[in-house]
Design a protein around this motif. Sequence first.
Motif, PDB file in Angstrom:
ATOM      1  N   LYS A 182       0.830  -1.210   0.000  1.00 37.10           N
ATOM      2  CA  LYS A 182       0.000   0.000   0.000  1.00 37.10           C
ATOM      3  C   LYS A 182       0.864   1.260   0.000  1.00 37.10           C
ATOM      4  O   LYS A 182       0.526   2.264  -0.648  1.00 37.10           O
ATOM      5  CB  LYS A 182      -0.943   0.009   1.207  1.00 37.10           C
ATOM      6  N   ALA A 183       1.978   1.222   0.708  1.00 31.88           N
ATOM      7  CA  ALA A 183       2.887   2.366   0.725  1.00 31.88           C
ATOM      8  C   ALA A 183       3.496   2.583  -0.660  1.00 31.88           C
ATOM      9  O   ALA A 183       3.652   3.728  -1.116  1.00 31.88           O
ATOM     10  CB  ALA A 183       3.991   2.152   1.761  1.00 31.88           C
ATOM     11  N   VAL A 184       3.831   1.490  -1.334  1.00 30.67           N
ATOM     12  CA  VAL A 184       4.383   1.599  -2.693  1.00 30.67           C
ATOM     13  C   VAL A 184       3.335   2.164  -3.639  1.00 30.67           C
ATOM     14  O   VAL A 184       3.619   3.061  -4.450  1.00 30.67           O
ATOM     15  CB  VAL A 184       4.874   0.222  -3.185  1.00 30.67           C
ATOM     16  N   GLU A 185       2.106   1.677  -3.544  1.00 28.31           N
ATOM     17  CA  GLU A 185       1.040   2.171  -4.411  1.00 28.31           C
ATOM     18  C   GLU A 185       0.786   3.658  -4.192  1.00 28.31           C
ATOM     19  O   GLU A 185       0.591   4.422  -5.149  1.00 28.31           O
ATOM     20  CB  GLU A 185      -0.237   1.366  -4.158  1.00 28.31           C
ATOM     21  N   ALA A 186       0.790   4.080  -2.938  1.00 28.40           N
ATOM     22  CA  ALA A 186       0.567   5.503  -2.633  1.00 28.40           C
ATOM     23  C   ALA A 186       1.694   6.356  -3.201  1.00 28.40           C
ATOM     24  O   ALA A 186       1.454   7.439  -3.755  1.00 28.40           O
ATOM     25  CB  ALA A 186       0.461   5.698  -1.119  1.00 28.40           C
ATOM     26  N   PHE A 187       2.935   5.863  -3.092  1.00 22.09           N
ATOM     27  CA  PHE A 187       4.080   6.591  -3.635  1.00 22.09           C
ATOM     28  C   PHE A 187       3.947   6.738  -5.145  1.00 22.09           C
ATOM     29  O   PHE A 187       4.144   7.825  -5.703  1.00 22.09           O
ATOM     30  CB  PHE A 187       5.374   5.855  -3.286  1.00 22.09           C
ATOM     31  N   LEU A 188       3.592   5.664  -5.829  1.00 26.88           N
ATOM     32  CA  LEU A 188       3.488   5.696  -7.281  1.00 26.88           C
ATOM     33  C   LEU A 188       2.313   6.546  -7.751  1.00 26.88           C
ATOM     34  O   LEU A 188       2.412   7.271  -8.743  1.00 26.88           O
ATOM     35  CB  LEU A 188       3.377   4.272  -7.828  1.00 26.88           C
ATOM     36  N   ASP A 189       1.211   6.480  -7.028  1.00 31.39           N
ATOM     37  CA  ASP A 189       0.062   7.325  -7.380  1.00 31.39           C
ATOM     38  C   ASP A 189       0.424   8.804  -7.252  1.00 31.39           C
ATOM     39  O   ASP A 189       0.042   9.632  -8.094  1.00 31.39           O
ATOM     40  CB  ASP A 189      -1.133   7.000  -6.490  1.00 31.39           C
ATOM     41  N   ALA A 190       1.168   9.141  -6.202  1.00 32.93           N
ATOM     42  CA  ALA A 190       1.560  10.533  -5.987  1.00 32.93           C
ATOM     43  C   ALA A 190       2.519  11.022  -7.063  1.00 32.93           C
ATOM     44  O   ALA A 190       2.602  12.232  -7.319  1.00 32.93           O
ATOM     45  CB  ALA A 190       2.200  10.690  -4.606  1.00 32.93           C
ATOM     46  N   SER A 191       3.236  10.099  -7.704  1.00 29.65           N
ATOM     47  CA  SER A 191       4.184  10.480  -8.751  1.00 29.65           C
ATOM     48  C   SER A 191       3.596  10.365 -10.151  1.00 29.65           C
ATOM     49  O   SER A 191       4.318  10.507 -11.138  1.00 29.65           O
ATOM     50  CB  SER A 191       5.456   9.632  -8.641  1.00 29.65           C
ATOM     51  N   ALA A 192       2.296  10.094 -10.235  1.00 26.16           N
ATOM     52  CA  ALA A 192       1.588  10.005 -11.522  1.00 26.16           C
ATOM     53  C   ALA A 192       2.155   8.898 -12.410  1.00 26.16           C
ATOM     54  O   ALA A 192       2.135   9.007 -13.641  1.00 26.16           O
ATOM     55  CB  ALA A 192       1.612  11.345 -12.256  1.00 26.16           C
ATOM     56  N   ALA A 193       2.662   7.834 -11.798  1.00 29.60           N
ATOM     57  CA  ALA A 193       3.185   6.699 -12.564  1.00 29.60           C
ATOM     58  C   ALA A 193       2.059   5.731 -12.902  1.00 29.60           C
ATOM     59  O   ALA A 193       1.055   5.637 -12.186  1.00 29.60           O
ATOM     60  CB  ALA A 193       4.261   5.980 -11.761  1.00 29.60           C
ATOM     61  N   GLU A 194       2.209   5.016 -13.994  1.00 31.12           N
ATOM     62  CA  GLU A 194       1.341   3.894 -14.312  1.00 31.12           C
ATOM     63  C   GLU A 194       1.984   2.649 -13.711  1.00 31.12           C
ATOM     64  O   GLU A 194       3.192   2.447 -13.858  1.00 31.12           O
ATOM     65  CB  GLU A 194       1.202   3.740 -15.828  1.00 31.12           C
ATOM     66  N   TRP A 195       1.210   1.818 -13.056  1.00 29.31           N
ATOM     67  CA  TRP A 195       1.796   0.654 -12.400  1.00 29.31           C
ATOM     68  C   TRP A 195       0.816  -0.502 -12.358  1.00 29.31           C
ATOM     69  O   TRP A 195      -0.406  -0.301 -12.429  1.00 29.31           O
ATOM     70  CB  TRP A 195       2.256   0.994 -10.972  1.00 29.31           C
ATOM     71  N   SER A 196       1.345  -1.719 -12.247  1.00 31.09           N
ATOM     72  CA  SER A 196       0.487  -2.898 -12.099  1.00 31.09           C
ATOM     73  C   SER A 196       1.288  -4.003 -11.431  1.00 31.09           C
ATOM     74  O   SER A 196       2.491  -4.160 -11.680  1.00 31.09           O
ATOM     75  CB  SER A 196      -0.025  -3.372 -13.461  1.00 31.09           C
ATOM     76  N   TRP A 197       0.630  -4.746 -10.563  1.00 27.77           N
ATOM     77  CA  TRP A 197       1.257  -5.900  -9.928  1.00 27.77           C
ATOM     78  C   TRP A 197       1.203  -7.075 -10.893  1.00 27.77           C
ATOM     79  O   TRP A 197       0.203  -7.282 -11.584  1.00 27.77           O
ATOM     80  CB  TRP A 197       0.544  -6.256  -8.624  1.00 27.77           C
ATOM     81  N   ARG A 198       2.274  -7.850 -10.958  1.00 26.73           N
ATOM     82  CA  ARG A 198       2.362  -8.971 -11.870  1.00 26.73           C
ATOM     83  C   ARG A 198       1.939 -10.261 -11.166  1.00 26.73           C
ATOM     84  O   ARG A 198       2.006 -10.375  -9.944  1.00 26.73           O
ATOM     85  CB  ARG A 198       3.797  -9.115 -12.392  1.00 26.73           C
ATOM     86  N   PRO A 199       1.470 -11.239 -11.925  1.00 24.96           N
ATOM     87  CA  PRO A 199       1.042 -12.504 -11.311  1.00 24.96           C
ATOM     88  C   PRO A 199       2.134 -13.180 -10.484  1.00 24.96           C
ATOM     89  O   PRO A 199       1.829 -13.907  -9.531  1.00 24.96           O
ATOM     90  CB  PRO A 199       0.673 -13.370 -12.531  1.00 24.96           C
ATOM     91  N   ASP A 200       3.411 -12.936 -10.831  1.00 28.96           N
ATOM     92  CA  ASP A 200       4.502 -13.579 -10.092  1.00 28.96           C
ATOM     93  C   ASP A 200       4.941 -12.788  -8.866  1.00 28.96           C
ATOM     94  O   ASP A 200       5.947 -13.120  -8.225  1.00 28.96           O
ATOM     95  CB  ASP A 200       5.709 -13.802 -11.014  1.00 28.96           C
ATOM     96  N   GLY A 201       4.202 -11.710  -8.508  1.00 25.29           N
ATOM     97  CA  GLY A 201       4.553 -10.914  -7.342  1.00 25.29           C
ATOM     98  C   GLY A 201       5.433  -9.728  -7.647  1.00 25.29           C
ATOM     99  O   GLY A 201       5.782  -8.960  -6.744  1.00 25.29           O
TER     100      GLY A 201
END
Length: 300
Positions: free
Chosen positions: A166-185
């Motif tokens: 959740k901390a990583v997601e919040a950081f990336l959202d604040a930086s306007a990055a596109e991101w996705s978690w992969r099936p392998d973690g």
Amino acid sequence: MSWQPHELRGDGRPLADFLRDTPVDDLLVEKKALVFRGFGVTEASLDAPMDLLLPNRLAYVHGNSPRTKVGQNVYTSTEYPAEYTISMHNELSYAASWPSRLMFFCAKAAESGGATPVVDGVTWLESLDAPVREAFAKGVRYTQNLHGGMGLGKSWQETFETSDTKAVEAFLDASAAEWSWRPDGGLRVSQVRPATTRHPVTGAEVWFNQSDQWHPASLGDETAMMLAEIMPPEDLPQSVQYADGSPIPPDHVIQVRDRGLEHAVDVNWQTGDVLLIDNVLVGHGRRPFTGSRRVLVAMS
């Protein structure tokens, strides 16, 4: 005479005392890079001058180079094989925010080589051929594939200095990055950034991106070919395109890399030296070396 870092020599006082009587902020903007030499600084006595040079030290969050954390937001310089050159770059220029200044401390100079080259960002930009500058005008897209604990490159836990998704997601959202978690973690991150920026005080426009370091062409022909055989470009630990998704020609990034190194000035380390650079106005790298070398870095 071409630009050179400005050297300040020890006068018998501890570096921290010298800094309290020196207008470092103004000097750094004017000179772009400062070398403090002959002050007898050791790793044990580094905290006092570092606190003055780097108020509000930053963690190396979202950093892509291998380092070891050795203190409170103090790291080893990039742990890359000694026989290779690290090309010129501005720290975290691919990220949504970056440090305004970097401080390097030479705890142990190499037996030979190991200089930290620095380059004036205005000179670097102006040295590039007009078609290359024009091609980069709309910016670049950086893509990272960060594994979840096993794989090529860095893990997302190491990159963001946390195992809290959740901390990583919040950081990336604040930086306007596109991101996705992969099936392998693992975690895939993509972000568009400008190729140049302007200094907030001087207004100078400087080359400010790491396209050459993220491009397979910078790995050398054999390594690039080997990686191309085992995975597509979009699955590499890191890759780069123009902002519109079109490929960057290898000759463009090779020119960027080579012109940066061509116009760089070496800071040849002596044990105890401290180097402070404006991270927007000046790019830095590393020359090959022999013997053991210990250079620490912190940022603010």
